[in-house]
Design an enzyme around this catalytic site. Structure first.
Site, short mmCIF file in Angstrom:
data_model
loop_
_atom_site.label_atom_id
_atom_site.label_comp_id
_atom_site.label_asym_id
_atom_site.label_seq_id
_atom_site.Cartn_x
_atom_site.Cartn_y
_atom_site.Cartn_z
N ALA A 10 -7.13 -6.58 -10.00
CA ALA A 10 -7.95 -5.68 -9.17
C ALA A 10 -8.90 -4.87 -10.05
O ALA A 10 -10.07 -5.24 -10.21
CB ALA A 10 -7.05 -4.76 -8.34
N CYS A 62 0.85 -1.20 0.00
CA CYS A 62 0.00 0.00 0.00
C CYS A 62 0.89 1.26 0.00
O CYS A 62 1.69 1.46 0.92
CB CYS A 62 -0.92 -0.02 1.22
SG CYS A 62 -1.98 1.45 1.27
C1 LIG Z 1 -10.25 -0.08 -5.17
C2 LIG Z 1 -8.93 -0.70 -4.85
C3 LIG Z 1 -8.64 -1.10 -3.56
C4 LIG Z 1 -7.41 -1.71 -3.26
N1 LIG Z 1 -7.20 -2.17 -2.01
C5 LIG Z 1 -6.07 -2.92 -1.77
C6 LIG Z 1 -5.92 -3.60 -0.53
O1 LIG Z 1 -6.79 -3.57 0.34
N2 LIG Z 1 -4.76 -4.31 -0.34
C7 LIG Z 1 -3.79 -4.41 -1.31
O2 LIG Z 1 -2.78 -5.09 -1.09
N3 LIG Z 1 -3.94 -3.79 -2.49
C8 LIG Z 1 -5.06 -3.06 -2.74
N4 LIG Z 1 -5.24 -2.50 -3.98
C9 LIG Z 1 -4.22 -2.70 -5.00
C10 LIG Z 1 -4.58 -3.92 -5.86
O3 LIG Z 1 -4.70 -5.09 -5.09
C11 LIG Z 1 -3.59 -4.13 -6.98
O4 LIG Z 1 -2.34 -4.43 -6.44
C12 LIG Z 1 -3.44 -2.92 -7.90
O5 LIG Z 1 -4.69 -2.31 -8.15
C13 LIG Z 1 -2.80 -3.32 -9.23
O6 LIG Z 1 -3.61 -4.28 -9.86
P1 LIG Z 1 -4.54 -3.93 -11.13
O7 LIG Z 1 -3.63 -3.29 -12.16
O8 LIG Z 1 -5.09 -5.26 -11.57
O9 LIG Z 1 -5.59 -2.98 -10.66
C14 LIG Z 1 -6.44 -1.87 -4.28
C15 LIG Z 1 -6.73 -1.45 -5.57
C16 LIG Z 1 -7.95 -0.87 -5.86
C17 LIG Z 1 -8.25 -0.46 -7.28
#
Ligand SMILES: Cc1cc2nc3c(=O)[nH]c(=O)nc-3n(C[C@H](O)[C@H](O)[C@H](O)COP(=O)(O)O)c2cc1C
Length: 400
Positions: free
Chosen positions: A230, A107
């Protein structure tokens, strides 16, 4: 609740299989959403990040932050923690209700950095090792203990951290292949592959994946054992089953799951969106927008199907827009009634459909009479284009 079936997450990682993972997402990857994606070929789900210290301290925090049911497996609960006490304590409390715990080391938000949580912990990896080692020692296998992290600018450091985590007993790693400084743009597939090749435990790759094809590309390029999504799965919860847009069936499933779960009115509105119609993004609207765009695309491009009584275009699988007609003579159709599926009315699809049908009939040398009031309205607005198509202007018909 019956007895929860425990899953050994390690058994998911079979050679030549791609493990499809729904990412931890604050506000989104809650029980209802996890149940939804499990219906559509998702192999492993994560809870949103939970603050381990309040989870340990407060029963209210526990019931607010975590709910589960018998369908909710394989499940990993993710914590933000920076002390052994909080991480192991929270993991111990949640262990009967999930299949593993994960430590958030990715994060990048300011508040997390200030509290030495999330990606900030990568600056002092010794603390991560201590948490993982102790948790592994305290909670018996097959319960998994994992870490979700980002790559660092210095790839050697990332590789070293991953190797150490393996030594500390991490069951698998999830790697968002971007640095803490960069949350958008292309991911570092080569950096990800370097990590994969430096450890024996399974590595799940994450970042920038928007379709099943993207998942397979990432697996082939970085040799990851799994792919975590995500944003892509928020937009289309059926992504892992190979569809490129959210089918209407999924929107309906989402509403049903939320409605049938034990949500209060406010929680239901939060998940389904009516509360947010005034501004903030509503998840249901996000899903519906994808479906709507797809419906428009299909209506513009799918062929017109003609039977003896109906003209139709397929909008989604087995969902049709239709116009019923009666033949006045071999070449003249009286268009009697137009039907757009109820859930898609009032969104401009009727006009696209009318244009396609009028063009189709004109192109086939047909003439029309208009009994359908909706088509009459459309005709009035487009009189110049279609004046040669009509045999009898309904406006000049004598009133009965
Ligand atoms: C709405 C939202 C909430 C997220 N909350 C978390 C979380 O609680 N814990 C975490 O490790 N990553 C969190 N992420 C990051 C995602 O798990 C992921 O690592 C990041 O979005 C990249 O993946 P993507 O390109 O498929 O979106 C969040 C991302 C989004 C969009």
């Amino acid at each position: 609740m019956g007895k929860r079936q425990q899953t050994d997450i390690k058994t998911l990682f079979e050679p030549n299989k791609l493990v499809k993972v729904c990412a931890p997402m604050v506000r989104y990857s809650k029980l209802q959403f996890r149940n939804l994606v499990k219906k559509y070929d998702c192999d492993l789900v994560f809870t949103p990040m939970i603050l381990a210290d309040s989870f340990c301290k407060s029963a209210k925090a526990r019931s607010n932050e975590f709910t589960t049911n018998l369908l909710d497996t394989p499940l990993v609960a993710q914590f933000a923690a920076n002390t052994i006490h909080d991480f192991v304590g929270a993991s111990y409390l949640i262990s009967p209700y999930c299949d593993g715990v994960d430590l958030n080391c990715g994060c990048p938000q300011g508040w997390a950095r200030e509290q030495e949580l999330g990606c900030q912990m990568l600056r002092n990896p010794q603390s991560i090792y201590a948490l993982i080692r102790e948790c592994r020692n305290q909670i018996c296998k097959p319960f998994s203990v994992s870490v979700k992290m980002r790559l660092l600018k210095d790839l050697k450091k990332s590789v070293e951290i991953c190797r150490q985590l393996e030594r500390c007993g991490a069951s698998f790693l999830s790697v968002h292949a971007r640095t803490p400084e960069c949350s958008v743009g292309p991911i570092d597939k080569h950096g990800l592959r370097a990590v994969v090749e430096s450890v024996e435990i399974p590595v799940i790759g994450n970042g920038g994946v928007g379709s099943l094809e993207n998942c397979i590309e990432l697996q082939e390029c970085a040799k990851v054992a799994g792919v975590m999504v995500a944003n892509g799965i928020l937009a289309n919860p059926t992504l892992f089953s190979g569809t490129n847009v959210t089918p209407m069936r999924c929107v309906q499933d989402w509403l049903d799951i939320c409605y049938n779960s034990t949500l209060g009115v406010q929680e239901y509105e939060k998940l389904c969106g009516s509360e947010q119609l005034s501004g903030a993004p509503a998840h249901i609207m996000r899903l519906f927008r994808g479906f709507l765009n797809n419906a428009k695309h299909n209506l513009k491009n799918n062929p017109v199907q003609e039977t003896s009584k109906q003209l139709a275009i397929e909008i989604n699988s087995n969902v049709f827009a239709t116009i019923s007609f009666e033949k006045v003579d071999e070449n003249t159709y009286d268009l009697v009634h137009t039907t757009i599926p109820e859930e898609l009315r009032g969104r401009g699809l009727g006009h696209i459909f009318a244009e396609r049908i009028f063009d189709h009939l004109a192109g086939n040398g047909r003439k029309i009479k208009l009994t359908c009031e909706f088509l009459q309205e459309y005709f009035v607005k487009n009189r110049v284009k279609y004046s040669g198509l009509i045999i009898e202007d309904f406006e000049t018909r004598a009133a009965p």
